[in-house]
Design a protein around this motif. Structure first.
Motif, mmCIF file in Angstrom:
data_model
loop_
_atom_site.group_PDB
_atom_site.id
_atom_site.type_symbol
_atom_site.label_atom_id
_atom_site.label_comp_id
_atom_site.label_asym_id
_atom_site.label_seq_id
_atom_site.Cartn_x
_atom_site.Cartn_y
_atom_site.Cartn_z
ATOM 1 N N LEU A 119 -20.973 -10.170 -42.596
ATOM 2 C CA LEU A 119 -19.889 -9.974 -43.556
ATOM 3 C C LEU A 119 -19.619 -11.285 -44.285
ATOM 4 O O LEU A 119 -19.234 -12.276 -43.668
ATOM 5 C CB LEU A 119 -18.626 -9.508 -42.833
ATOM 6 N N ALA A 120 -19.828 -11.272 -45.602
ATOM 7 C CA ALA A 120 -19.572 -12.456 -46.424
ATOM 8 C C ALA A 120 -19.001 -12.044 -47.778
ATOM 9 O O ALA A 120 -19.466 -12.499 -48.826
ATOM 10 C CB ALA A 120 -20.858 -13.260 -46.607
ATOM 11 N N LEU A 289 -15.281 -11.020 -33.144
ATOM 12 C CA LEU A 289 -14.870 -10.875 -31.754
ATOM 13 C C LEU A 289 -15.015 -9.427 -31.296
ATOM 14 O O LEU A 289 -14.541 -8.495 -31.948
ATOM 15 C CB LEU A 289 -13.420 -11.331 -31.581
ATOM 16 N N GLY A 290 -15.704 -9.267 -30.164
ATOM 17 C CA GLY A 290 -15.901 -7.942 -29.602
ATOM 18 C C GLY A 290 -17.185 -7.262 -30.032
ATOM 19 O O GLY A 290 -17.476 -6.154 -29.578
ATOM 20 N N TRP A 291 -17.979 -7.930 -30.897
ATOM 21 C CA TRP A 291 -19.203 -7.318 -31.407
ATOM 22 C C TRP A 291 -20.364 -8.307 -31.294
ATOM 23 O O TRP A 291 -20.260 -9.449 -31.723
ATOM 24 C CB TRP A 291 -19.037 -6.893 -32.867
ATOM 25 N N ASP A 292 -21.490 -7.842 -30.746
ATOM 26 C CA ASP A 292 -22.669 -8.694 -30.608
ATOM 27 C C ASP A 292 -23.562 -8.667 -31.838
ATOM 28 O O ASP A 292 -24.415 -9.548 -32.001
ATOM 29 C CB ASP A 292 -23.503 -8.253 -29.391
ATOM 30 N N ASP A 293 -23.388 -7.658 -32.694
ATOM 31 C CA ASP A 293 -24.305 -7.478 -33.820
ATOM 32 C C ASP A 293 -23.619 -7.591 -35.177
ATOM 33 O O ASP A 293 -24.200 -7.265 -36.205
ATOM 34 C CB ASP A 293 -25.004 -6.118 -33.718
ATOM 35 N N VAL A 294 -22.363 -8.046 -35.190
ATOM 36 C CA VAL A 294 -21.626 -8.208 -36.448
ATOM 37 C C VAL A 294 -21.180 -9.660 -36.573
ATOM 38 O O VAL A 294 -20.536 -10.203 -35.667
ATOM 39 C CB VAL A 294 -20.393 -7.285 -36.518
ATOM 40 N N TYR A 295 -21.530 -10.277 -37.695
ATOM 41 C CA TYR A 295 -21.161 -11.665 -37.967
ATOM 42 C C TYR A 295 -20.245 -11.716 -39.189
ATOM 43 O O TYR A 295 -20.289 -10.839 -40.057
ATOM 44 C CB TYR A 295 -22.407 -12.512 -38.245
ATOM 45 N N ALA A 296 -19.437 -12.752 -39.264
ATOM 46 C CA ALA A 296 -18.597 -12.987 -40.443
ATOM 47 C C ALA A 296 -18.692 -14.463 -40.806
ATOM 48 O O ALA A 296 -18.593 -15.330 -39.930
ATOM 49 C CB ALA A 296 -17.152 -12.594 -40.179
ATOM 50 N N VAL A 297 -18.906 -14.746 -42.083
ATOM 51 C CA VAL A 297 -19.052 -16.130 -42.542
ATOM 52 C C VAL A 297 -18.317 -16.308 -43.866
ATOM 53 O O VAL A 297 -18.150 -15.373 -44.645
ATOM 54 C CB VAL A 297 -20.542 -16.514 -42.715
ATOM 55 N N GLY A 298 -17.872 -17.523 -44.106
ATOM 56 C CA GLY A 298 -17.218 -17.827 -45.372
ATOM 57 C C GLY A 298 -15.744 -17.486 -45.373
ATOM 58 O O GLY A 298 -15.071 -17.475 -44.340
ATOM 59 N N ASP A 299 -15.237 -17.168 -46.552
ATOM 60 C CA ASP A 299 -13.795 -17.008 -46.740
ATOM 61 C C ASP A 299 -13.202 -15.821 -46.001
ATOM 62 O O ASP A 299 -11.988 -15.762 -45.796
ATOM 63 C CB ASP A 299 -13.483 -16.873 -48.234
#
Length: 400
Positions: A119-120, A289-299
């Protein structure tokens, strides 16, 4: 109906309403990685992932004006053509819903089933949070369309100039102050006032913000810029703004930043909290948090530091984590201004030094201290690098 089933049904209905068709899991396209957002954060992840992966970058915009360039364009100090980049090679579409339980992303360009989701999408500018008169005119240095429509306008600003920004968190906290300094340098006779909506600083950032804030306060006093803290603009009229404390400030030119928020669809997906302005909390590897396959980066990440360099660093961490998870070699994040990340022509270096040195004197805002011309080049280096990052990301991953 279970929450997961509800999300799937709601997402499918939204897609059907937007595109006139119904997409289900059986008709989704399976890919290795879906990246939502093609800005610096999303493009950095894209350019670092192995070419043998099936990667889709979804971006709703047709073009992007690199972050640090916006105030320069508004002030007539930089050309929008030089620092704008198109998104022709990414999948053009808007995300309508995310179903992390089934690893599905619903977009206006189709439904994608992923192994990893990044997620960006950046922040959402919450214009609806402030009452704005239809006749009011302002420059929002965080809005590409607004900046392009008002390019060079601030260079001619005279009289009373109000620079107003919201409370934390908001993107690139230095930008309103940079704009105020630049404008005062261009128009010394302008009566510039900065109105800060910051009322409270999170405990973990007190030392950092206090140190930088103290130096910025000294700079504003030296340059004759007034500062009013702890007040957020709630009404904008043609010639004045009204704060949440009832104070009225009249202006001849207004530079206004609306509150920054995350995305409601991420709250619906269980990836963000409404009480935290819909931003996403992450762990040390940038996993939601709570997810092994979901990332979040940036704003989109829940933190105070929302800047291009932070997005660049976080994206490297996320890309390395995905590669390690796949059993592939992964290098750690590189230092921001390493030679392989920044390529600057002599012409741009000279222009950057000449443009920035007279403005800030012995201190270059953005926390780079010292009087050397090499340090004064930093902003133009980063603007150029941001554009190259997005261009390289698109060269690696063509649209479907």
């Amino acid at each position: 109906m279970r929450r997961r089933d509800f999300l799937k049904a709601a997402a499918a209905a939204a897609v059907a309403a937007a595109g006139g068709y119904l997409l289900t899991r059986n008709r989704s396209k399976k890919v290795d990685v879906v990246i939502v957002g093609g800005g610096v954060a999303g493009s950095t992840v894209a350019r670092l992932l192995p070419r043998d992966l099936d990667v889709v970058v979804v971006e709703k915009r047709s073009s992007y004006l690199v972050g640090p360039a916006k105030e320069d364009v508004a002030l007539g100090l930089a050309s929008p053509v030089e620092y704008a980049v198109g998104f022709a090679n990414y999948v053009r579409g808007e995300v309508l819903a995310v179903d992390p339980g089934n690893r599905l992303v619903y977009t206006t360009a189709g439904v994608f089933q992923y192994k990893y989701l990044v997620l960006a999408p950046g922040v959402r500018l919450a214009y609806e949070a402030v009452a704005v008169d239809r006749g009011a005119r302002y420059v929002n240095i965080y809005d590409d369309d607004n900046v392009l429509a008002s390019a060079g306008v601030l260079k001619r600003a005279r009289g009373r100039v109000v620079v107003a920004h919201p409370g934390l968190p908001y993107r690139c906290t230095s930008a309103p102050y940079e704009t105020a300094f630049l404008l005062k340098w261009l128009n010394p006779e302008a009566d510039v006032t900065v109105i800060s909506g910051v009322k409270e600083i999170p405990r973990e950032f007190v030392d950092q913000v206090s140190t930088l804030g103290g130096r910025v306060a000294e700079l504003m006093e030296e340059r004759g810029i007034d500062f009013v803290g702890g007040l957020e603009v709630v009404e904008i009229w043609r010639d004045r703004v009204v704060t949440d404390g009832g104070e009225v400030f009249k202006y001849d030119a207004l530079i206004w930043t609306p509150p920054h928020r995350g995305w409601g669809l991420l709250v619906e997906a269980g990836l963000a909290r409404e009480g935290e302005y819909s931003f996403v909390r992450v762990d040390d590897e940038m996993r939601a948090l709570g997810w092994d396959d979901v990332y979040a980066v940036g704003d989109v990440v829940w933190h105070v530091v929302k800047t291009g360099w932070a997005a660049f660093y976080q994206a490297q961490v996320a890309a390395a984590s995905i590669k390690r998870d796949l059993g592939l070699p992964a290098e750690g994040p590189r230092f921001l201004y390493s030679e392989d990340a920044i390529r600057l022509s002599p012409r741009e270096a000279i222009r950057g030094a000449k443009a920035w040195w007279p403005i800030y004197g012995g201190v270059l805002w953005r926390g780079v201290y010292g009087p050397s011309e090499a340090e004064a080049e930093a902003k133009y280096q980063w603007m150029r690098a941001m554009k190259e990052i997005i261009e390289e990301g698109q060269r690696r991953w063509k649209k479907l």
